[in-house]
Design a protein around this motif. Structure first.
Motif, PDB file in Angstrom:
ATOM      1  N   PRO A 149    -119.347 -33.171  19.033  1.00 30.18           N
ATOM      2  CA  PRO A 149    -118.490 -32.446  18.080  1.00 30.18           C
ATOM      3  C   PRO A 149    -117.889 -33.370  17.021  1.00 30.18           C
ATOM      4  O   PRO A 149    -117.840 -33.014  15.838  1.00 30.18           O
ATOM      5  N   ASN A 153    -118.686 -32.967  12.999  1.00 26.18           N
ATOM      6  CA  ASN A 153    -117.590 -32.716  12.060  1.00 26.18           C
ATOM      7  C   ASN A 153    -117.499 -33.796  10.995  1.00 26.18           C
ATOM      8  O   ASN A 153    -117.410 -33.506   9.796  1.00 26.18           O
ATOM      9  N   MET A 396    -120.284 -28.903  10.109  1.00 26.42           N
ATOM     10  CA  MET A 396    -118.870 -28.830  10.511  1.00 26.42           C
ATOM     11  C   MET A 396    -118.601 -27.588  11.349  1.00 26.42           C
ATOM     12  O   MET A 396    -117.824 -27.637  12.311  1.00 26.42           O
ATOM     13  N   LEU A 397    -119.241 -26.474  10.988  1.00 30.26           N
ATOM     14  CA  LEU A 397    -119.076 -25.253  11.788  1.00 30.26           C
ATOM     15  C   LEU A 397    -119.645 -25.440  13.190  1.00 30.26           C
ATOM     16  O   LEU A 397    -119.032 -25.035  14.186  1.00 30.26           O
ATOM     17  N   GLY A 399    -119.958 -28.265  14.702  1.00 33.08           N
ATOM     18  CA  GLY A 399    -119.059 -29.184  15.390  1.00 33.08           C
ATOM     19  C   GLY A 399    -117.853 -28.481  15.975  1.00 33.08           C
ATOM     20  O   GLY A 399    -117.414 -28.789  17.088  1.00 33.08           O
ATOM     21  N   SER A 400    -117.327 -27.508  15.242  1.00 36.54           N
ATOM     22  CA  SER A 400    -116.187 -26.737  15.743  1.00 36.54           C
ATOM     23  C   SER A 400    -116.584 -25.913  16.959  1.00 36.54           C
ATOM     24  O   SER A 400    -115.828 -25.814  17.935  1.00 36.54           O
ATOM     25  N   VAL A 401    -117.799 -25.311  16.898  1.00 38.25           N
ATOM     26  CA  VAL A 401    -118.280 -24.523  18.038  1.00 38.25           C
ATOM     27  C   VAL A 401    -118.475 -25.425  19.258  1.00 38.25           C
ATOM     28  O   VAL A 401    -118.081 -25.080  20.380  1.00 38.25           O
ATOM     29  N   LEU A 403    -117.001 -28.220  19.870  1.00 36.20           N
ATOM     30  CA  LEU A 403    -115.679 -28.653  20.334  1.00 36.20           C
ATOM     31  C   LEU A 403    -115.068 -27.608  21.256  1.00 36.20           C
ATOM     32  O   LEU A 403    -114.431 -27.940  22.265  1.00 36.20           O
ATOM     33  N   PHE A 404    -115.283 -26.343  20.911  1.00 39.00           N
ATOM     34  CA  PHE A 404    -114.756 -25.253  21.738  1.00 39.00           C
ATOM     35  C   PHE A 404    -115.516 -25.161  23.065  1.00 39.00           C
ATOM     36  O   PHE A 404    -114.922 -24.988  24.126  1.00 39.00           O
TER      37      PHE A 404
END
Length: 423
Positions: A149, A153, A396-397, A399-401, A403-404
């Motif tokens: 992640p 990002n 980046m999107l 990476g956010s997913v 991370l979750f």
């Protein structure tokens, strides 16, 4: 200061030094010429920049001073310094990068009115981008799955910013005026220079949907709508209709959406007129019970063929109909290229049409003729680096997913189980 290990003080010193250097360059050489970095020079510059960052990271393993540039202190100070200029840019009126600024005083001298092509902005941007790149390279070189992640990002942000700055020289934003039935291949840039394009636009028809007419009272002395701070109006969607404006009772008894003005000896009359140049007319009666004054007559916003007509209520005020506001305007066009590709499209505001790498936006029309306009004004935008920008945003999107998904949400539960086994 400047003793190992470096900290925040050195970070602020570097940022301030780059800003002062940028100001000196801005005042001596002028703004950065973005046109110098057009393809392929911008692509080469991007490759050289990436190679430079990789070499700096490789050298940092032996030079401790270089390791500071991918530290937390470097990240915070470089980002904060650059964001200060971004905030100033948001608070300052910006002028097109290709235009010449002849006003603005100190703001103009520092380049703040053309921030994206100013030396202070460019140097601090490159400083932050270098720190971001080094942080990303360091994480990639020591790859671990838990860092996915972080890498997505940071790499996505790096790609987005780098592509945006490198693509600035290749961005084309042109304006084309197209008359109905006449294909147009030429457009003008922000400097007013004419360019021939690889595509043409032919206007087949232009349409406007207008909001219903409205009535308001104006001051005869200065023409301002009353009350001055919060003007009142009556929206006329159908007749008969009655309402109040200030201390006047207004009654609308007739509405002609397509009308022609027929001047008489002492009066002005309107009749139905279903042809080019028609205007909108309302027959109104205004009554002021306090003064006992009653006025009746036609009110019209006028058109390029017929005059504007108001109803004077007394020496101080008049009843008027302002020009009808467009609710929607669109152009039915035929777009074709020199390679004999063609497509029909309906282009509206905020609904562009794309072809051959160009985005075509409905910008304006002949406002003097309104809904009878026989020309459309389009904005054509081409940004070949946009796919790379979208790639960075997508990273980046993702990476956010990630991370979750990879968040250690069940750590407390595992700790309880381990404690139970220990007992």
């Amino acid at each position: 200061m400047w003793k190992q290990p470096w900290g925040y003080a050195e970070g602020w010193a570097i940022s301030i030094g780059l800003f002062i250097t940028g100001v000196i360059l801005q005042m001596t050489t002028g703004k950065v010429d973005a046109t110098l970095f057009q393809y392929p020079l911008n692509a080469i510059a991007g490759g050289v920049f990436l190679f430079f960052l990789i070499m700096v990271y490789a050298a940092s393993r032996k030079a401790a001073v270089l390791q500071w540039f991918y530290s937390l202190m470097a990240s915070i100070t470089s980002l904060t310094a650059w964001m200060v200029l971004v905030i100033i840019m948001g608070l300052t009126r910006q002028v097109a990068p290709s235009a010449t600024v002849t006003h603005g005083g100190l703001l103009s001298g520092l380049g703040f009115m053309q921030m994206t092509v100013s030396w202070p902005f460019m140097l601090l941007f490159l400083y932050f981008l270098s720190v971001l790149g080094l942080v990303t390279i360091r994480k990639i070189s020591c790859f671990k799955w838990k860092d996915v992640p972080f890498i997505l990002n940071h790499a996505g942000l790096f790609i987005t910013l780098l592509a945006a700055i490198l693509g600035n020289g290749d961005l084309q934003r042109l304006r084309m005026t197209v008359s109905q039935g006449e294909p147009e291949w030429r457009a003008t840039d922000e400097a007013g220079e004419m360019q021939e394009l690889p595509l043409a636009i032919e206007l087949k028809s232009f349409t406007i949907d207008e909001y219903p007419p409205k009535l308001l009272i104006i001051d005869n002395a200065d023409g301002k709508a009353l009350p001055e701070k919060n003007p009142e109006n009556i929206l006329v969607e159908s007749t008969p209709l009655s309402g109040n404006l200030l201390d006047w009772e207004i009654e609308v008894t007739d509405l002609l959406p397509m009308a022609a003005c027929v001047p008489g000896k002492d009066t002005v009359n309107f009749v139905a007129f279903h042809s080019e140049g028609a205007t909108t007319a309302l027959y109104v009666t205004a009554c002021n019970k306090a003064s006992g004054v009653e006025k009746s007559g036609w009110v019209s916003c006028g058109s390029f063929m017929f005059p504007y007509v108001s109803l004077q209520l007394n020496e101080e005020v008049s009843l008027v109909m302002p020009e009808r506001e467009p609710k929607r305007f669109a152009s039915e066009v035929l777009v074709y290229t020199k390679e004999k590709e063609q497509a029909e499209a309906l282009i509206e505001v905020n609904k562009p049409f794309s072809m051959s790498g160009w985005k075509i936006y409905q910008l304006s029309y002949d406002e003097t003729k309104g809904k009878w306009s026989r020309l459309s004004i389009f904005e054509l935008v081409k940004d070949p680096w946009l796919p790379l920008v979208y790639t960075g945003i997508l990273m980046m999107l993702l990476g956010s997913v990630c991370l979750f998904i990879l968040a250690p949400g069940n750590k407390p539960e595992q700790t309880v189980v381990n404690d139970a086994k220990t007992v």
